[in-house]
Scaffold this motif. Sequence first.
Motif, PDB file in Angstrom:
ATOM      1  N   ASN A  23       0.831  -1.205   0.000  1.00 36.46           N
ATOM      2  CA  ASN A  23       0.000   0.000   0.000  1.00 36.46           C
ATOM      3  C   ASN A  23       0.866   1.256   0.000  1.00 36.46           C
ATOM      4  O   ASN A  23       0.787   2.078  -0.913  1.00 36.46           O
ATOM      5  N   TRP A  24       1.708   1.386   0.992  1.00 37.63           N
ATOM      6  CA  TRP A  24       2.521   2.609   1.081  1.00 37.63           C
ATOM      7  C   TRP A  24       3.629   2.624   0.036  1.00 37.63           C
ATOM      8  O   TRP A  24       3.975   3.663  -0.503  1.00 37.63           O
TER       9      TRP A  24
ATOM     10  N   ARG B 238       2.205   3.644  -3.218  1.00 41.97           N
ATOM     11  CA  ARG B 238       1.890   5.083  -3.197  1.00 41.97           C
ATOM     12  C   ARG B 238       3.136   5.909  -3.452  1.00 41.97           C
ATOM     13  O   ARG B 238       3.104   6.923  -4.140  1.00 41.97           O
TER      14      ARG B 238
ATOM     15  N   HIS C 180      -5.415  -0.526  -6.412  1.00 44.44           N
ATOM     16  CA  HIS C 180      -4.904   0.019  -5.155  1.00 44.44           C
ATOM     17  C   HIS C 180      -6.051   0.742  -4.440  1.00 44.44           C
ATOM     18  O   HIS C 180      -6.828   1.456  -5.063  1.00 44.44           O
ATOM     19  N   THR C 181      -6.142   0.555  -3.115  1.00 45.69           N
ATOM     20  CA  THR C 181      -7.301   1.096  -2.401  1.00 45.69           C
ATOM     21  C   THR C 181      -7.197   2.589  -2.112  1.00 45.69           C
ATOM     22  O   THR C 181      -8.201   3.228  -1.837  1.00 45.69           O
ATOM     23  N   ASP C 182      -6.015   3.127  -2.142  1.00 45.28           N
ATOM     24  CA  ASP C 182      -5.857   4.502  -1.650  1.00 45.28           C
ATOM     25  C   ASP C 182      -4.697   5.171  -2.382  1.00 45.28           C
ATOM     26  O   ASP C 182      -3.703   5.547  -1.787  1.00 45.28           O
TER      27      ASP C 182
ATOM     28  N   ARG D 160      -2.954   7.808  -3.485  1.00 46.80           N
ATOM     29  CA  ARG D 160      -2.755   9.252  -3.399  1.00 46.80           C
ATOM     30  C   ARG D 160      -1.263   9.519  -3.351  1.00 46.80           C
ATOM     31  O   ARG D 160      -0.471   8.634  -3.045  1.00 46.80           O
TER      32      ARG D 160
ATOM     33  N   ASP E 246      -0.485  17.099  -2.583  1.00 42.20           N
ATOM     34  CA  ASP E 246      -1.471  16.509  -3.487  1.00 42.20           C
ATOM     35  C   ASP E 246      -1.553  17.228  -4.827  1.00 42.20           C
ATOM     36  O   ASP E 246      -1.869  16.617  -5.837  1.00 42.20           O
TER      37      ASP E 246
ATOM     38  N   VAL F 220      -5.211   8.549  10.360  1.00 41.43           N
ATOM     39  CA  VAL F 220      -4.551   8.445   9.048  1.00 41.43           C
ATOM     40  C   VAL F 220      -3.308   9.324   9.047  1.00 41.43           C
ATOM     41  O   VAL F 220      -3.418  10.539   9.209  1.00 41.43           O
TER      42      VAL F 220
ATOM     43  N   GLU G 183      -2.553   3.289  10.555  1.00 41.81           N
ATOM     44  CA  GLU G 183      -3.978   3.412  10.239  1.00 41.81           C
ATOM     45  C   GLU G 183      -4.750   2.178  10.707  1.00 41.81           C
ATOM     46  O   GLU G 183      -5.840   2.275  11.257  1.00 41.81           O
TER      47      GLU G 183
END
Lengths: 207, 387
Positions: free
Chosen positions: A111-112, A115, A128-130, A132, A138, B49, B360
């Motif tokens: 995940n990380w 990213r 991928h769930t997130d 960003r 951003d 988060v 998280e």
Amino acid sequence: MPALSFENIHQILTKQFGEAIGPLQPAKRDPFCTFAPARLVEICRFLKGQPELSFDFLEDLTATDHPKQNLIRIVYHFYSYPHRHLFIAKVEVNRQQAELDSVESVWKAANWLEREVYDLFGVRFTGHTDLRRILMPDDWVGHPLRKDYSEAGGYRDISNVRDNPLDLYLSMDRQLKAQQAAPEPAASPAPPAEHQPAEKPPAKTGA
Amino acid sequence: MALDQLVMTKFGAGAGEEMILNMGPQHPSTHGVINFVVHADGEVMKKAVPQVGYLHRALEKIGEIVTYPGFMPYTDRIDYLAAMFANEGYALAVEKLMGIQIPPRAQYLRAISCELNRIASHLISIGSMAMDIGAVTPFPYALRERESINDLLEALCGARLTYNYHRIGGVAFDMAQDWMPLCHKWLDHFDRILDEWDRLISFNEIFVERLAGLAVIPLPMAIDYGLVGPNLRASGMDFDLRKVHHYGAYPDFDFKVPIGKAYAGAHRGGVVGDCFDRFYCRVLECRESVSIVRQALNKFPGGEFMAKVPRKIKPEAGEAQSRIESARGEMAYYVVSDGGERAYRVRARTGSFLAMGIIEEASKGLMIADLVALIASLDVVAPEIDR
């Protein structure tokens, strides 16, 4: 079960997946092989699930950019705690449409790590769930670790360029030298011309 | 019982209101410039988060711009509490790329400097953890000892924080003649301090009760999220790169690898992988590091402290990864060379980055006050996350 060598792991994978596994690259220090992007998640599930491999730890996931070959290579370092062996694989994606399946469903650590690769290389991970940006803001433009990245010159009206303070001193120095070199009565046009740029910045700030 | 129901029955928040609370980026207990967006219902968090990147200095990009030796001072800035490890990892990766064998004396100097640095880093970690949850007294005690280590390291390499001590091919300076007795003296002193530390805080009933069974990270979850080092060992994994991969001088030393064993005790609700295990594993690691430094001083070999290295460092095209056991767990440098004077790609994989990734998930259902304990117990350092 004993630790397997790179060659053994490569053999097992080739037996299972055939042409999706590239040949073992005899790189100078660390050998690696390539995976076909279409079957990446399937191969990763196999790497984690197969008892004799059991790569339960995604040790690292990063990328290298190759503009000449129009490629971004995603580099996976797998490690197995039960068997204490390591395997390195690369997946090549097109630079223009950099897209690849996410392995987050296999290892949560992805995940990380994905990213970060998305942020710095601009590779989109589908599934991928997130997804960003993680290190850059951003609304940042561009992906900084690409080789052809150039800075935009600032961010939200915060400039990242400034006048070189040495320019002022250098021009003063030139002016002094010109004065010393020139004989006294000779008010030649050259020194004032040199003089002008030195005085310009204060005039600007005054206005 | 589902989390929401638990919240309702136990804390009466009931309404299911979600409050969003920003903790940081400027907050004394986030251990650096990190922001946590806390989704809370009353006192209980639904999740926290982490927002990172405030300290991003593009070190990996700088690694592509400067020469190989020129990147060494930058590695200090990756982790300023344990800069020796960042030095060592990078040096090992380039040495592997070039096929350089470093002399035993250099290996010992590396091991000594790294283990002293590990103690210094762990002292900050355990001291600030005690302070974060309210015990202010131990922190100055930890800082006092860390100052002595800084003095020792200053006498060894001239710097107190960002050492730039390790070089590609060895170390920058040899040990001064009178340094060894100084170090021995300090180690003897520090043994007593560790006993004192245990009496002062580690076995303090209030402290242990506070951390027992808190924010448990089970082993499968720790592996899945890529936790490394003391955090992973506290969850019960017997794995230390110094033991398993035998780099540097470590095969010569006899030491134990402390792993989590629910040190808080079952009667207090201690579970393997709770905050107290992560705390106490670090205390035990300090003891092991003292033992390693002592053994290294006793076996200290003669000879050169620097291998023969070409003046221009230009590895052939290829790639290499070095893995070392840093104070924050596995630190891996992945260096790609295209045959030039500058690296094509330098990648630093750090322990804190993925330790943040687990927050998280691990923060679900914790009280807001416990988030501070969780962050402190994972020993994250902001510059190591952001690089």
